[in-house]
Design an enzyme around this catalytic site. Structure first.
Site, PDB file in Angstrom:
ATOM      1  N   LYS A  21       0.802  -1.228   0.000  1.00 52.56           N
ATOM      2  CA  LYS A  21       0.000   0.000   0.000  1.00 52.56           C
ATOM      3  C   LYS A  21       0.827   1.267   0.000  1.00 52.56           C
ATOM      4  CE  LYS A  21      -0.744  -2.806   2.352  1.00 52.56           C
ATOM      5  NZ  LYS A  21      -0.596  -3.794   3.365  1.00 52.56           N
ATOM      6  N   ARG A  22       1.950   1.222   0.708  1.00 46.57           N
ATOM      7  CA  ARG A  22       2.711   2.458   0.795  1.00 46.57           C
ATOM      8  C   ARG A  22       3.450   2.820  -0.498  1.00 46.57           C
ATOM      9  NH1 ARG A  22       7.438   2.837   2.339  1.00 46.57           N
ATOM     10  NH2 ARG A  22       8.954   1.158   2.481  1.00 46.57           N
TER      11      ARG A  22
END
Length: 478
Positions: free
Chosen positions: A248-249
RNA sequence: GGCCCCAUCGUCUAGCGGUUAGGACACCGGCCUCUCACGUCGGUAACACGGGUUCAAUUCCCGUUGGGGUCGCCA
């Protein structure tokens, strides 16, 4: 024997883009060979599995067009296709192995083992803890909870010919007596997957390279069950630009996010297909072309880094090419995005009519909706900086004249509008660039838009004149 | 650290003993042009290193280095 492949996600969250690629390669192979694509939900991690996640996965696959021949909501001869509904099967198969002396009951508790593991790690952080086989020689059967462990061989090695990596050999000494069934009777990954793959008649297992280490113990299980060993194909990893595991990051990683960002499902599949696989110099593929061209021989072995820019470019290509995205489909997909941003007066026919204005420009459906917003929103949202720059007093007389010119256009077509405007410009010794930007800002509210004549035509005479009128009448003072 | 795997432009990749090492994205210029795009022309940019094998290695073999995966009653 007909091909049977499967995609077996665990429903612990959204559908990861890497998972989609695994699903895609399996799906392509099934479609190409006329085989079956089986969807199986591996929800044996009760801590993390959720029904919501199952729904998301099913929705995402449906959106992508990766339809399954057997699986949840579809049924099939080897169901159920959700592992938690198959517990009886695993228990039965585990008991068979115990009976045959290929597996044994282990009464060691999780806590005991964790303690031993911690102890070892404290002494040597890099050491590998391996189950000491405490319960292997145990003959009593205490009334205590137990797990079932596989009795793995100490010597020898396992080799298999991977469809993409070639011959892979692992010494058996690297294996330990891994757990088949938890004390609550729920199978662990390697066991559940193999039991299901055997029972479901899977002929080829294609999955991410992170599973390559699971293949040797799984092959041991096939042998223990005296079952036919399927083919294996491992796919290189999709990493972030940094070289780390894609998460996600690093931006959007779930299909749902790309769907929300206005990507075409087939563009997603196109980008993913070309990640770790190639077909000469071809970059752009329709789904049919993908099915026809796909093979394991041209799958790459090395990991790759996800490139959001190229992904966007592929999407752009799909959106602007009628062969890849038909007009009707385009409008069907675009409409919800226009509605979502509160665009008033949406009529399918009108959207269809103005689609050519932005077709080559829009990179996503979100982008397309943004570029078309001005057509439907009266008055358009005006960019103050653009107005300040182009709608000064100097432009007012020009816009007033342009209004008159438009009143004089007889047949309201792009060609007629252009002809009249050109005649006027010539007559006044003006150039189009003298009026284009002021008119553009008045008509669309922005400095960037489709071609001026196309915009005028699309708005219709009345609305075009209305939008030109107020800046023509009351120019903003400098 | 053990075991497994990998190595061509910044990125995705073509290449399967002899090529000016090709394409795409990105980037930089030119053209087109009413803006933004599209289109088009061109440019910068790669075979990790060291040994072999061979008449000839990006390509085959070995090693080094670098990177990744995995070592759970997760999947």
């Amino acid at each position: 024997m007909t091909t049977r492949v499967r995609f077996a996600p665990s429903p612990t969250g959204y559908l990861h883009i890497g998972g989609v690629r695994t699903a895609l390669f399996n799906w392509l192979w099934a479609r190409k060979t006329g085989g079956a694509f089986v969807l199986r939900i591996e929800d044996t991690d009760q801590e993390r599995s959720t029904a919501e996640s199952v729904r998301v996965i099913l929705d995402s696959l449906s959106w992508l067009g990766l339809d399954w021949d057997e699986g949840p909501g579809k049924g099939g001869p080897f169901g159920p296709y959700t592992q938690m509904e198959r517990l009886g099967l695993y228990k039965e198969w585990a008991e068979r192995l115990v009976r045959e002396g290929k597996a044994y009951r282990c009464y060691c508790t999780k806590e005991e083992l964790e303690e031993q593991r911690a102890l070892l790690k404290a002494r040597d952080p890099k050491a590998t803890f391996r189950y000491p086989r405490t319960c292997l020689k145990r003959t009593d059967q205490p009334d205590l909870p137990f797990v079932v462990r596989f009795k793995s061989p100490d010597a020898g090695s396992i080799s298999y010919r991977d469809k993409v990596f070639g011959l892979v050999t692992t010494p058996n000494a690297a294996q330990q007596d891994f757990v088949l069934l938890r004390s609550d009777g729920v199978p662990l990954y390697n066991f559940g997957a193999v039991v299901d793959d055997i029972q479901m008649g899977i002929t080829l297992v294609a999955r991410g390279r992170d599973h390559m280490v699971n293949t040797p113990p799984q092959i041991m299980l096939y042998e223990a069950f005296d079952a036919k060993i399927p083919d294996f194909a491992h796919l290189p990893m999709m990493l972030a630009q940094s070289g780390e595991k894609l998460s996600k990051r690093h931006g959007a990683v779930s299909v749902g996010e790309y769907q929300a960002q206005g990507y075409s499902p087939r563009a997603v599949l196109n980008y993913l297909a070309r990640f770790g696989w190639s077909h000469g110099d071809q970059e752009v593929f329709s789904l049919d072309e993908l099915v026809a061209a796909f093979d394991w021989e041209h799958c790459n072995k090395s990991d790759g880094k996800f490139d959001a820019k190229k992904f966007l470019a592929i999407n752009h290509e799909h959106l602007k090419t009628p062969r890849l995205t038909g007009e009707d489909e385009y409008v069907d997909r675009l409409l919800p995005f226009l509605a979502a941003r509160g665009v008033p007066g949406l009529v399918r026919e009108r959207v269809l009519h103005v689609l050519p204005l932005i077709r080559e420009r829009a990179t996503t459906f979100v982008d397309a909706a943004d570029r078309l917003d001005f057509v439907f929103r009266d008055p358009p949202v005006v960019d103050p900086a653009a107005a300040a720059k182009f709608l000064g007093p100097a432009s007012a007389p020009l816009l007033r004249e342009l209004i008159e010119v438009l009143r004089g256009v007889e047949l309201w077509t792009v060609q007629a509008i252009e002809a009249r405007v050109q005649a006027w410009l010539e007559d006044k010794k003006l150039q189009i660039k003298d009026v284009a930007q002021p008119a553009r800002v008045a008509l669309t509210g922005r400095t960037a838009s489709p071609g001026l004549y196309e915009v005028i035509e699309a708005l219709g005479r009345d609305r075009a004149i209305a939008r030109l009128t107020s800046p023509a009448a009351s120019p903003t003072s400098p």
